[in-house]
Write a protein that holds these residues in place. Sequence first.
Motif, mmCIF file in Angstrom:
data_model
loop_
_atom_site.group_PDB
_atom_site.id
_atom_site.type_symbol
_atom_site.label_atom_id
_atom_site.label_comp_id
_atom_site.label_asym_id
_atom_site.label_seq_id
_atom_site.Cartn_x
_atom_site.Cartn_y
_atom_site.Cartn_z
ATOM 1 N N GLU A 36 -1.370 -0.579 5.696
ATOM 2 C CA GLU A 36 -1.330 0.676 6.461
ATOM 3 C C GLU A 36 -0.745 1.813 5.620
ATOM 4 O O GLU A 36 -1.270 2.923 5.627
ATOM 5 C CB GLU A 36 -0.517 0.490 7.740
ATOM 6 C CG GLU A 36 -0.506 1.743 8.611
ATOM 7 C CD GLU A 36 0.280 1.555 9.894
ATOM 8 O OE1 GLU A 36 0.636 2.577 10.486
ATOM 9 O OE2 GLU A 36 0.534 0.412 10.299
ATOM 10 N N GLU A 37 0.342 1.541 4.914
ATOM 11 C CA GLU A 37 0.946 2.578 4.074
ATOM 12 C C GLU A 37 -0.010 3.017 2.970
ATOM 13 O O GLU A 37 -0.138 4.214 2.684
ATOM 14 C CB GLU A 37 2.252 2.064 3.453
ATOM 15 C CG GLU A 37 3.367 1.918 4.458
ATOM 16 C CD GLU A 37 4.546 1.163 3.920
ATOM 17 O OE1 GLU A 37 5.682 1.492 4.333
ATOM 18 O OE2 GLU A 37 4.373 0.226 3.104
ATOM 19 N N ASP A 40 -2.740 5.190 4.540
ATOM 20 C CA ASP A 40 -2.240 6.540 4.817
ATOM 21 C C ASP A 40 -2.218 7.383 3.543
ATOM 22 O O ASP A 40 -2.657 8.536 3.538
ATOM 23 C CB ASP A 40 -0.820 6.489 5.399
ATOM 24 C CG ASP A 40 -0.763 5.945 6.815
ATOM 25 O OD1 ASP A 40 -1.828 5.733 7.437
ATOM 26 O OD2 ASP A 40 0.372 5.721 7.301
ATOM 27 N N PHE A 117 0.372 11.815 7.543
ATOM 28 C CA PHE A 117 0.446 10.562 6.798
ATOM 29 C C PHE A 117 1.508 10.536 5.702
ATOM 30 O O PHE A 117 1.822 9.475 5.175
ATOM 31 C CB PHE A 117 -0.911 10.215 6.201
ATOM 32 C CG PHE A 117 -1.930 9.829 7.236
ATOM 33 C CD1 PHE A 117 -1.594 9.030 8.313
ATOM 34 C CD2 PHE A 117 -3.236 10.258 7.136
ATOM 35 C CE1 PHE A 117 -2.529 8.657 9.263
ATOM 36 C CE2 PHE A 117 -4.185 9.896 8.081
ATOM 37 C CZ PHE A 117 -3.832 9.093 9.139
ATOM 38 N N LYS A 137 6.027 10.499 -0.131
ATOM 39 C CA LYS A 137 6.055 9.366 0.799
ATOM 40 C C LYS A 137 7.164 8.422 0.361
ATOM 41 O O LYS A 137 7.256 8.073 -0.812
ATOM 42 C CB LYS A 137 4.713 8.642 0.773
ATOM 43 C CG LYS A 137 4.611 7.456 1.698
ATOM 44 C CD LYS A 137 4.040 7.866 3.001
ATOM 45 C CE LYS A 137 3.741 6.674 3.875
ATOM 46 N NZ LYS A 137 3.716 7.043 5.256
#
Length: 143
Positions: A36-37, A40, A117, A137
């Motif tokens: 998922e990361e 994103d 995101f 991030k």
Amino acid sequence: MFNNSMKIEFLSKSENTAFARVSVAAFVSQLDPTIEELSDLKTAVSEAVTNSIIHGYENRQDAWVKIEAIIEGKEVTVIVEDEGVGIGNIKEAMEPLYTSRPDLERSGMGFTVMESFMDNLKVSSEEGKGTRVIMKKNFYSLS
């Protein structure tokens, strides 16, 4: 603790968007992010590169898009730059549903997606000189 960086540049062709996403994802994979990361991050990179190609260079295919990715500890910084037309009003451009190219049926959600995101988004631009998008991030939850 990692400290690493990479730079790539490629022609402003839409087909190079996939190359950009995969390149940044492969580089960041050393932090062992979740699927998922990684998804994103790839989506945010795609949006930034697409903005450079569609809006910055107005679909010219002979210009260059530059990407730099930096890992500092568990934080990743991705910088996407072009030397295109620039953005006259960044605040307006970052509004959801705003597009400078309604003729191309663009959704106007690029910056909104990047903000959603990533943990941090900064945009700087000068008309006639280009745009620089800096996205960060954090992967602190990872071991």
